[in-house]
Write an enzyme that holds these catalytic residues in place. Structure first.
Site, PDB file in Angstrom:
ATOM      1  N   SER A  33       0.734  -1.240   0.023  1.00  0.00           N
ATOM      2  CA  SER A  33       0.023   0.004  -0.115  1.00  0.00           C
ATOM      3  C   SER A  33       0.949   1.235  -0.098  1.00  0.00           C
ATOM      4  O   SER A  33       0.357   2.317  -0.337  1.00  0.00           O
ATOM      5  CB  SER A  33      -0.838  -0.106   1.224  1.00  0.00           C
ATOM      6  OG  SER A  33      -1.816  -0.876   1.026  1.00  0.00           O
ATOM      7  N   GLY A  81      -4.386  -1.588  -1.110  1.00  0.00           N
ATOM      8  CA  GLY A  81      -3.357  -1.576  -2.106  1.00  0.00           C
ATOM      9  C   GLY A  81      -3.278  -0.078  -2.092  1.00  0.00           C
ATOM     10  O   GLY A  81      -3.404   0.632  -1.236  1.00  0.00           O
ATOM     11  N   GLY A  99      -2.220   3.889  -3.821  1.00  0.00           N
ATOM     12  CA  GLY A  99      -2.872   4.941  -4.904  1.00  0.00           C
ATOM     13  C   GLY A  99      -4.077   5.549  -4.792  1.00  0.00           C
ATOM     14  O   GLY A  99      -4.964   4.873  -3.565  1.00  0.00           O
ATOM     15  N   CYS A 158      -9.663  -1.506   3.262  1.00  0.00           N
ATOM     16  CA  CYS A 158      -8.762  -0.483   2.847  1.00  0.00           C
ATOM     17  C   CYS A 158      -8.904   0.041   1.373  1.00  0.00           C
ATOM     18  O   CYS A 158     -10.213   0.547   1.186  1.00  0.00           O
ATOM     19  CB  CYS A 158      -7.280  -0.809   2.897  1.00  0.00           C
ATOM     20  SG  CYS A 158      -6.058   0.778   3.191  1.00  0.00           S
ATOM     21  N   LEU A 159      -8.133  -0.228   0.510  1.00  0.00           N
ATOM     22  CA  LEU A 159      -8.544   0.101  -0.881  1.00  0.00           C
ATOM     23  C   LEU A 159      -9.832  -0.667  -1.337  1.00  0.00           C
ATOM     24  O   LEU A 159     -10.575  -0.136  -2.209  1.00  0.00           O
ATOM     25  CB  LEU A 159      -7.173  -0.188  -2.130  1.00  0.00           C
ATOM     26  CG  LEU A 159      -7.612   0.057  -3.288  1.00  0.00           C
ATOM     27  CD1 LEU A 159      -7.602   1.525  -3.588  1.00  0.00           C
ATOM     28  CD2 LEU A 159      -6.249  -0.377  -4.200  1.00  0.00           C
ATOM     29  N   GLN A 209     -12.701   1.301  -0.238  1.00  0.00           N
ATOM     30  CA  GLN A 209     -12.841   2.446  -1.165  1.00  0.00           C
ATOM     31  C   GLN A 209     -13.535   2.124  -2.503  1.00  0.00           C
ATOM     32  O   GLN A 209     -14.380   2.907  -3.241  1.00  0.00           O
ATOM     33  CB  GLN A 209     -11.664   3.342  -1.474  1.00  0.00           C
ATOM     34  CG  GLN A 209     -10.973   3.651  -0.182  1.00  0.00           C
ATOM     35  CD  GLN A 209      -9.609   4.090  -0.183  1.00  0.00           C
ATOM     36  OE1 GLN A 209      -9.071   4.026  -1.257  1.00  0.00           O
ATOM     37  NE2 GLN A 209      -9.095   4.170   0.975  1.00  0.00           N
ATOM     38  N   ASN A 268      -3.511   2.709   7.145  1.00  0.00           N
ATOM     39  CA  ASN A 268      -2.772   3.107   6.118  1.00  0.00           C
ATOM     40  C   ASN A 268      -3.354   3.156   5.022  1.00  0.00           C
ATOM     41  O   ASN A 268      -3.987   2.574   4.014  1.00  0.00           O
ATOM     42  CB  ASN A 268      -1.822   1.939   5.802  1.00  0.00           C
ATOM     43  CG  ASN A 268      -0.762   2.159   4.507  1.00  0.00           C
ATOM     44  OD1 ASN A 268      -0.457   3.306   4.279  1.00  0.00           O
ATOM     45  ND2 ASN A 268      -0.020   1.271   3.949  1.00  0.00           N
ATOM     46  N   TYR A 289      -7.235   7.858   1.652  1.00  0.00           N
ATOM     47  CA  TYR A 289      -8.555   8.322   1.114  1.00  0.00           C
ATOM     48  C   TYR A 289      -9.576   7.615   2.012  1.00  0.00           C
ATOM     49  O   TYR A 289      -9.465   6.889   2.747  1.00  0.00           O
ATOM     50  CB  TYR A 289      -8.775   7.771  -0.602  1.00  0.00           C
ATOM     51  CG  TYR A 289      -7.964   8.203  -1.741  1.00  0.00           C
ATOM     52  CD1 TYR A 289      -8.054   9.393  -2.213  1.00  0.00           C
ATOM     53  CD2 TYR A 289      -6.392   7.687  -1.455  1.00  0.00           C
ATOM     54  CE1 TYR A 289      -7.149  10.080  -3.209  1.00  0.00           C
ATOM     55  CE2 TYR A 289      -5.580   8.464  -2.345  1.00  0.00           C
ATOM     56  CZ  TYR A 289      -5.888   9.463  -3.112  1.00  0.00           C
ATOM     57  OH  TYR A 289      -5.014   9.965  -3.841  1.00  0.00           O
ATOM     58  N   HIS A 348      -6.727  -1.600   8.875  1.00  0.00           N
ATOM     59  CA  HIS A 348      -6.236  -2.933   8.840  1.00  0.00           C
ATOM     60  C   HIS A 348      -6.366  -3.744   9.868  1.00  0.00           C
ATOM     61  O   HIS A 348      -5.509  -3.741  10.948  1.00  0.00           O
ATOM     62  CB  HIS A 348      -4.592  -2.761   8.366  1.00  0.00           C
ATOM     63  CG  HIS A 348      -4.431  -2.329   7.033  1.00  0.00           C
ATOM     64  ND1 HIS A 348      -3.663  -2.825   6.013  1.00  0.00           N
ATOM     65  CD2 HIS A 348      -4.801  -1.079   6.508  1.00  0.00           C
ATOM     66  CE1 HIS A 348      -3.757  -2.343   5.038  1.00  0.00           C
ATOM     67  NE2 HIS A 348      -4.221  -1.144   5.137  1.00  0.00           N
ATOM     68  N   GLU A 392      -5.624  -6.921  10.193  1.00  0.00           N
ATOM     69  CA  GLU A 392      -4.774  -7.997  10.604  1.00  0.00           C
ATOM     70  C   GLU A 392      -3.593  -7.661  11.323  1.00  0.00           C
ATOM     71  O   GLU A 392      -2.696  -8.489  11.756  1.00  0.00           O
ATOM     72  CB  GLU A 392      -4.203  -8.261   8.856  1.00  0.00           C
ATOM     73  CG  GLU A 392      -3.196  -7.321   8.410  1.00  0.00           C
ATOM     74  CD  GLU A 392      -3.674  -6.243   7.858  1.00  0.00           C
ATOM     75  OE1 GLU A 392      -2.557  -5.190   7.666  1.00  0.00           O
ATOM     76  OE2 GLU A 392      -4.773  -5.855   8.080  1.00  0.00           O
TER      77      GLU A 392
END
Length: 382
Positions: free
Chosen positions: A49, A243, A245, A271-272, A275, A313, A316, A354, A356
């Site tokens: 990430s 992930g 970006g 996370c990503l 989104q 982490n 966005y 996260h 984990e």
């Protein structure tokens, strides 16, 4: 200890620093963020990430525990560099195989020390995440400024193409047992397909520990193939990974996820992935001023009314008006942004943080088993 060469940093707000380099040599461009974790620098640096980013560690002393082959979150480092106040080439840990500097150099990642990371962190907190350039070759501020101005911004680059697996594979191993110095292999009764946007090894381990047999597939996997597999009972659910970006760059992935949603396949996203679900539902994400990066963020679990200290982490967030189609399950107590959702008309759970804990606290890991139990309820309702 090796003699540290000089390095120079230029930020897009005009800040210029002279420092020392202990990682890879050269000139690198990326986005700078800060991380407030007190430990786990190897897991942080190997988290996909962070692709395209420099990570400023607020913990001032880095390197004493070295690095090893067991704590990697992926096969290599995708971050541009790690910035710290003081670096220790000498390491003292029974699990260490090499120094942190050797680890960074082997992975073509810059290591920068001898800089006031408190001042740097305050600058990021005031100005927001910024693009920067670091070099062990170029000392001219004007030359670095010009190079940075001609470089692509992180939001213009699709880093998923770089970090995602190119071939599907199965993952069998649970958590690492420090007594036996081996990975556990728990019994698995459910099958989940994990779409890799930059997945971490510790997430795969938690899925296995929760009772899932895990198949990891590339980000380019077509929804039609997955829908057919689900209809044929080849698997029970889909996982959308973390992930790097800007999620709005991933228009083709969003289109495929939209098809998976309409097929009513149970989905768990982190996370990503969280989104991307929002985007697929028609709710655009937005960029936070300086993001959430660290292992000490308090999150309220609205289902239990308990506070969980979480690992974060991300740069966005999903919009507040998504409550029209989803129930909020977790809220960040630093800024009240949405940290977790359960969608009203779809079998979908998603988390921004996260759970984990790689690195980080273990307080949110129960969500993996909760999703496994949810899968059983979905099966029973068919």
């Amino acid at each position: 200890m090796q003699e540290l060469q000089k390095a120079w940093i230029y930020l897009e707000n005009g800040d210029f620093y002279e420092a020392r380099s202990f990682g890879a040599s050269g000139s690198y461009v990326g986005e700078i963020v800060f991380n407030t974790s007190l430990s786990g620098y190897q897991e942080i640096s190997s988290d996909p990430s962070y692709a395209g980013q420099f990570v400023c560690l607020t913990m001032p002393e880095i390197g004493i525990v070295g690095a090893n082959n067991q704590d990697m979150e992926c096969v290599k480092i995708y971050a541009k560099g790690i910035i710290c106040r003081n670096y220790n080439e000498f390491f003292s840990n029974f699990r260490a195989d090499f120094s942190f500097g050797e680890f960074l150099r082997a992975n073509n990642c810059m290591g920068i020390c001898g800089i006031d990371t408190r001042k740097l962190t305050k600058s990021i907190r005031t100005n927001g995440s910024m693009m920067m350039i670091a070099s062990s070759e170029i000392s001219s501020k004007d030359e670095l400024k010009e190079m940075l101005s001609k470089s692509k911004r992180i939001e213009d680059i699709n880093y998923i193409e770089e970090v995602s697996t190119k071939e599907a594979y199965n993952y069998y191993f649970g958590k690492f047992d420090f007594n036996t110095m081996a990975y556990e292999t728990p019994n698995t009764s459910k099958k989940i397909v994990a779409i890799d946007f930059g997945i971490k090894r510790s997430i795969l381990q938690q899925l296995v520990n929760a009772g899932f047999s895990v198949s990891v597939v590339p980000n380019t996997t077509k929804a039609s193939k997955l829908i057919e597999g689900y209809k044929n009972s080849e698997f029970d659910a889909i996982f959308l990974s973390n992930g790097p970006g800007d999620p709005q760059v991933l228009s083709s992935e969003v289109a495929e996820i939209s098809s998976l949603i309409e097929a009513k396949i149970p989905i768990f996203a982190i996370c990503l992935g969280h989104q991307l679900i929002s985007l697929a539902m028609g709710y655009p994400t937005y960029k936070l001023p300086f993001g959430h990066h660290g292992g000490n963020h308090p999150v309220k679990n609205t289902l239990t009314n308990k506070i969980e200290i979480t690992a974060q982490n991300h740069n966005y967030s999903v919009p507040d008006d998504i409550v029209k189609i989803a129930d909020i399950t977790h809220v960040n107590l630093f800024d009240n942004t949405i940290e977790g959702l359960k969608y009203k008309d779809y079998p979908i759970y998603s988390l921004q943080h996260h759970p984990e804990a790689g690195p980080g606290p273990l307080e949110s890991t129960a969500i993996f088993r909760e999703f496994a139990e949810f899968i059983n309820s979905v099966k029973c309702s068919k």
